[in-house]
Design a protein around this motif. Structure first.
Motif, PDB file in Angstrom:
ATOM      1  N   ASP A 159      -3.736  -2.793  -2.163  1.00 51.44           N
ATOM      2  CA  ASP A 159      -3.558  -1.886  -3.256  1.00 51.44           C
ATOM      3  C   ASP A 159      -4.598  -2.213  -4.283  1.00 51.44           C
ATOM      4  O   ASP A 159      -4.763  -1.293  -4.981  1.00 51.44           O
ATOM      5  N   ARG A 166       3.430  -6.097  -2.967  1.00 54.51           N
ATOM      6  CA  ARG A 166       2.501  -4.970  -3.108  1.00 54.51           C
ATOM      7  C   ARG A 166       2.608  -4.433  -4.594  1.00 54.51           C
ATOM      8  O   ARG A 166       3.628  -4.507  -5.186  1.00 54.51           O
ATOM      9  N   PRO A 200      -1.981  -6.861   2.112  1.00 52.48           N
ATOM     10  CA  PRO A 200      -1.341  -5.643   1.537  1.00 52.48           C
ATOM     11  C   PRO A 200      -1.730  -5.489  -0.052  1.00 52.48           C
ATOM     12  O   PRO A 200      -2.085  -4.523  -0.647  1.00 52.48           O
ATOM     13  N   LEU A 201      -1.673  -6.760  -0.684  1.00 52.55           N
ATOM     14  CA  LEU A 201      -2.003  -6.651  -2.143  1.00 52.55           C
ATOM     15  C   LEU A 201      -3.517  -6.308  -2.480  1.00 52.55           C
ATOM     16  O   LEU A 201      -4.001  -5.534  -3.284  1.00 52.55           O
TER      17      LEU A 201
END
Length: 1014
Positions: free
Chosen positions: A480, A436, A476-477
């Motif tokens: 973000d 992340r 998750p990335l």
């Protein structure tokens, strides 16, 4: 001819008069004349047996289908079973022992008769045990019997009792009916003629002995007007008397505490709250006491859940962590401090779904700064947006502008180049799903956040028309990257592709190019249709508004001219309580305000909420308090001696402008410097004497604001609260129910009850908690006479049965102590179970509630002590035992204890009553809706009218015999108008002696004094 006030004993004899007095509350000739038939049966017309109400004394007209004598107990006992029919349904009669001989002779197949008894169920069939009966088709040789009495007439069926059947009441009415000639007609002749109403004497004769159905209609119309008009005259005189009392006018003062408080609040009250506030302030400014009922949700929202995010200079923080003095980011990019925190309890929460897939949660009254095509910015509530969300072509109508991008600084070190951090994450792609963007590079200056985005896009992104797309990022990335893009005023949308990976489409303002790689960057047009101007972010359309559930929420106010803050890049606002503003207005005018709450828990909540909302304004005279503030004190029975003495001193000296308390406020030793306003919360839990005792503490009668969160239908307000002016804040929840409610028929389907306990265990296994509610405690002190301790958990101790068929034994309500013991050794074995009831010592109660709130207990077995003020958001399940023993409003209130957190609630209403019973119908109604106004109508329709105007509520005699406050709304409203006009013209009723007599009959001295206290 007997006068209407003649005791029935003189006319009917002592035995009959005693039964009528003890069981039907009929004392005089007039009482009996006003005991109207419930319905009418025509000779030869058979009653629908399928519609009989269970557990009620009824009178039916039916035909005998068959009769047979059966033996039991080895031939030692015998019973007569008679089957009645009406062609569509059947009803069984049972007679036992020596009592079978006469009915066996009389009730031959084909005979018609009237039967009276209590409807019960045995083997799933309706029955009457040992009913009384009157044959209707005997031969003419019988002379003056039922045939001549009822031949060719509509037969009145009276509300009866076990001790006296309907036809016996009819004979008693015959004895007093000539006295109807002496009835005093209370309606003024012009009113009676103008509304084409028959004279009272004629109405009484027609209601008891109608010749036609038209006679019944004429009589009912007239008698309804009598009840409505006389009652409304009493209430109109009460309202007028209020206007004659002196009171200190409490006018608004410029530059006072109220203005300072309002200055802290962003935007304005909603339209409904502005209207209600104006009504209250107009009343307070008069020189006679305000007497107003405020119903509905008195706290107003503009709130967000405690887990919602608020942007601070160091990054997002949960709403629940906001405190006075916290620095936040406002939409213009400037910084401002939180100057007010306003806890709002639990509310219905909604989720706005925006065109880029991002969402934000709020309550229904939340304010949004929105735009639409061809119009400028507007401020609308979530409720208003929900009602006008889409254009005619189905496209979204409203959009929300993003906040101005700002520098952030979380305080963490950034040792690596932000662009290289982005490239490294981008090169890893979906192969390293745990990666992340570190918090230090999210909560960072604009240039660093842009560098991370550019590194990611250069490593894994491609141009895509006017925007760009990052391919196959792990969830998750991907989240973000979207967060970083939005923080720059851009738009990012996630598209699922494979194996939990997402493509992220990215569009940024012209000032923030998504690529550093020149080849890629030049592939994205710099100026194209719909692309924002330099430095201006993208607007996002509101595509949907979804219901989330009930959550703890709060408001914050921001010390900035915009009165707005950033939450996931959206601007929001809020405001506060109508009642608190009224109290502050009175304090500004030199008076004091007292809020009376029914329980210590609720009083403490009100006190805490008010002091937090007012901030330094609630610390008048204290170090750090505002110069123009006041003291807000708490007064309850359990306070320590020193704190109590200080509170009493603050009140008598005027140091405290606002006091919140329980019944302790009513005690003689409590004195005020200048009591100007009394606010009564949950008014239905106080008697009028208690309210009057507090009002009597003013030098002159104080103004009165009565609040109730329990919705009241308009017709009830016009009757029960006809002497109060009424204001309504309608904030009923909408959308799907946050609490699933189901009826559990424990006797018909015992496996349903077993499943209920399994559901409780499942909720506990999921990390939640539950309540089990019982009608009584279960110790010897509250057990009904004739029962033994512990009987509540079983069938109980019943009277000696007269036969094997008498199996519907009466038992006391289920009890906390019994049920808790059964659960801990049975279906809830192994769970942490505790009991809570009103007879426990205060310290023990507090300890149990503390442990339950802290999650140290799984299940709380309690009485209705949890009904008000208990707030454990983690409690998701409630099982209410013997739910049919509670009223509709109480069940609704109890149910509100679950579903108060993020997880949905479950309420199971356990009953042993048969499916066809009115009690089960009432429970089904509760399970079917969470609309408080709808439930209050259902409650009223299913209760006897006499309960509506009981002394505990209004002081008016509980004798509405003909008027139905739900069905006769037009009559009540018209009677109120007529009564107000008459009382205005002739307050003393000097020209209406008959009306004065009727009022005296309705309100004896004690009741009139009771009504005067309000």
């Amino acid at each position: 001819m007997a006068a209407l006030d003649e005791p029935l004993k003189k006319i009917l004899g002592g035995t009959t008069a005693k039964v009528l007095a003890e069981h039907l509350d009929l004392q005089t000739v007039g009482d009996l004349l006003h005991h109207y038939p419930r319905r009418y049966a025509e000779r030869g017309e058979l009653t629908r047996l399928a519609d009989l109400p269970l557990d009620e004394h009824v009178t039916v007209v039916a035909q005998v289908a068959d009769a047979r004598v059966l033996k039991f107990n080895g031939g030692r006992g015998q019973r007569l079973e008679v089957t009645l029919t009406d062609g569509s349904g059947r009803l069984r009669l049972v007679f036992f022992g020596k009592g079978i001989h006469k009915p066996h002779k009389d009730l031959l197949p084909g005979r018609r008769a009237m039967f009276a008894g209590k409807v019960s169920v045995f083997n799933r069939k309706l029955q009457l045990a040992h009913p009384e009966y009157e044959l209707l088709d005997r031969t003419a040789d019988d002379g003056e019997d039922a045939v001549s009495a009822f031949a060719n007439q509509l037969m009145p069926i009276y509300p009866a009792c076990q001790q006296m059947a309907s036809w016996k009441i009819a004979k008693a009415v015959d004895a007093v009916l000539p006295s109807a000639q002496d009835a005093v007609d209370p309606l003024p002749e012009p009113l009676r003629e103008g509304r084409a109403l028959v004279p009272l004497t004629e109405a009484l004769l027609k209601i008891h002995r109608p010749a036609t159905k038209a006679d019944i209609a004429d009589a009912r119309a007239r008698l309804k007007w009598d009840e409505a008009f006389v009652l409304q005259v009493a209430l109109a005189r009460r309202r007028r008397a209020e206007t004659q009392l002196p009171a200190v006018a409490r006018t608004l003062v410029k530059g006072g505490i109220l203005d300072a408080f309002d200055a802290k609040l962003p935007f304005t009250l909603t339209e409904g709250q502005q209207k209600v506030s104006q009504e209250i302030f107009d009343d307070l400014a008069t020189e006679h006491p305000m007497h107003r009922l405020l119903q509905g949700e008195v706290g107003s929202g503009k709130a967000q859940p405690l887990d919602a995010l608020v942007l601070t200079p160091r990054g997002f923080r949960p709403m629940g962590e906001m405190t006075v003095g916290t620095e936040v980011v406002v939409p213009s990019g400037e910084l401002a401090v939180v100057d007010g925190v306003f806890p709002q309890g639990e509310r219905e929460v909604w989720r706005l779904v925006l065109s880029d897939g991002s969402t934000v949660e709020c309550d229904d009254e939340h304010l949004w700064i929105v735009g639409t095509r061809g119009a400028g910015e507007q401020v609308l509530t979530t409720r208003e947006l929900r009602g006008d969300l889409l254009r005619a072509d189905g496209r979204p109508k409203w959009s929300i502008a993003p906040a101005t991008p700002v520098d952030l600084e979380g305080g963490e070190a950034r040792p690596l180049d932000p662009y290289e951090v982005g490239r490294a994450l981008g090169d890893a792609g979906a192969d390293r799903p745990a990666d992340r963007v570190p918090a230090a590079y999210r909560n960072a200056p604009l240039k660093d956040r842009l560098a991370v985005v550019q590194g990611l896009m250069d490593a894994g992104g491609l141009p895509a028309g006017e925007a760009a797309v990052y391919r196959a990022a792990a969830a998750p990335l991907a989240g973000d990257l979207a967060w970083l893009v939005r923080s720059l005023g851009g738009r990012a949308r996630l598209h699922p592709v494979r194996d939990g990976a997402y493509d992220v489409s990215v569009a940024l303002p012209a000032a923030y190019p998504p690529f550093r790689d020149e080849a890629r960057e030049h592939a994205v047009p710099c100026e194209s249709a719909g692309r924002p101007e330099e430095g201006i972010g993208f607007r996002r359309a509101i595509q949907a508004i979804e219901y989330v559930g009930r959550k703890p929420v709060q408001c914050i106010s921001v010390g900035h001219p915009s009165h707005a803050y950033v939450t996931d890049h959206f601007t929001v606002t809020h405001n506060t309580m109508v009642a608190l503003r009224a109290m502050l207005g009175v304090v500004d005018s030199g008076g004091q305000a007292a809020m009376l709450a029914p329980t210590e828990v609720l009083a403490q909540q009100h006190h805490r909420s008010i002091t937090e909302m007012m901030g330094e304004l609630a610390e008048g005279g204290m170090l750090g308090g505002a110069e123009r503030g006041t003291k807000v004190v708490l007064l309850t029975g359990s306070m320590g001696a020193a704190a109590r003495r200080q509170a009493l001193l603050d009140l008598v000296t005027g140091e405290a402008g606002i006091v919140v308390g329980t019944h302790a406020l009513i005690e003689d030793k409590v004195q005020f410097h200048d009591l100007g306003l009394v606010v009564v919360d949950e008014q239905h839990r106080f008697g009028v004497e208690q309210r009057d005792a507090l009002r009597g503490k003013g030098k002159q009668p104080p103004h009165l604001l009565v609040m109730t969160a329990t919705p009241i239908p308009r017709t009830v307000a016009m009757t029960v609260f006809g002497d109060l002016e009424t204001s309504v804040l309608d904030q009923l929840p909408a959308g799907r129910s946050p609490i699933a409610s189901h009826v559990v028929p424990a006797k018909d389907k015992p496996h349903f009850l077993a499943r209920a306990w399994e559901r409780v265990r499942e909720e506990v296994a999921a990390g939640h908690q539950g309540y089990v509610v019982c009608p009584r405690i279960g110790d010897e002190e509250d057990a009904p006479k004739g029962t033994k301790k512990g009987a509540a958990g079983s069938k109980g101790t019943a009277a000696k049965a007269s036969s094997p068929e008498d199996v519907e034994e009466k038992r006391p309500p289920l009890a906390v102590l019994d049920i808790a013991g059964q659960l801990t050794t049975g279906p809830l074995d192994g769970l942490r179970v505790a009991v809570l009831h009103g007879r426990m010592a205060p310290d023990d109660k507090d300890d149990v509630m503390r442990r339950f709130a802290a999650g140290e207990l799984d299940v709380l077995v309690a009485t209705t002590v949890i009904e008000v003020g208990v707030n454990v958001p983690n409690a998701t399940a409630m099982v209410i035992m013997d739910a049919d023993r509670f009223g509709v409003s109480q069940l609704h209130q109890l149910r509100g204890r679950v579903g108060r957190g993020a997880a949905p609630g479950l309420c199971l209403l356990v009953s042993e009553m048969p499916e066809a019973s009115p009690a089960r119908a009432r429970l089904a109604a509760v399970a079917g809706t969470l609309d408080g106004f709808e439930l209050s109508r259902i409650d009223l329709e299913q209760r006897r009218e006499g309960d509506v105007l009981g002394q505990a509520q209004s002081g008016v005699r509980s004798s509405l015999r003909m008027l139905a406050v739900i069905d006769d709304e037009e009559v009540i409203a018209a009677a109120r108008d007529e009564a107000t006009e008459l009382v205005t013209a002739d307050p003393e009723l000097s020209g209406y002696p008959e009306l004065r007599i009727a009022l005296s009959a309705l309100l004896d001295g004690e009741r009139e004094q009771y009504l005067d206290k309000g």
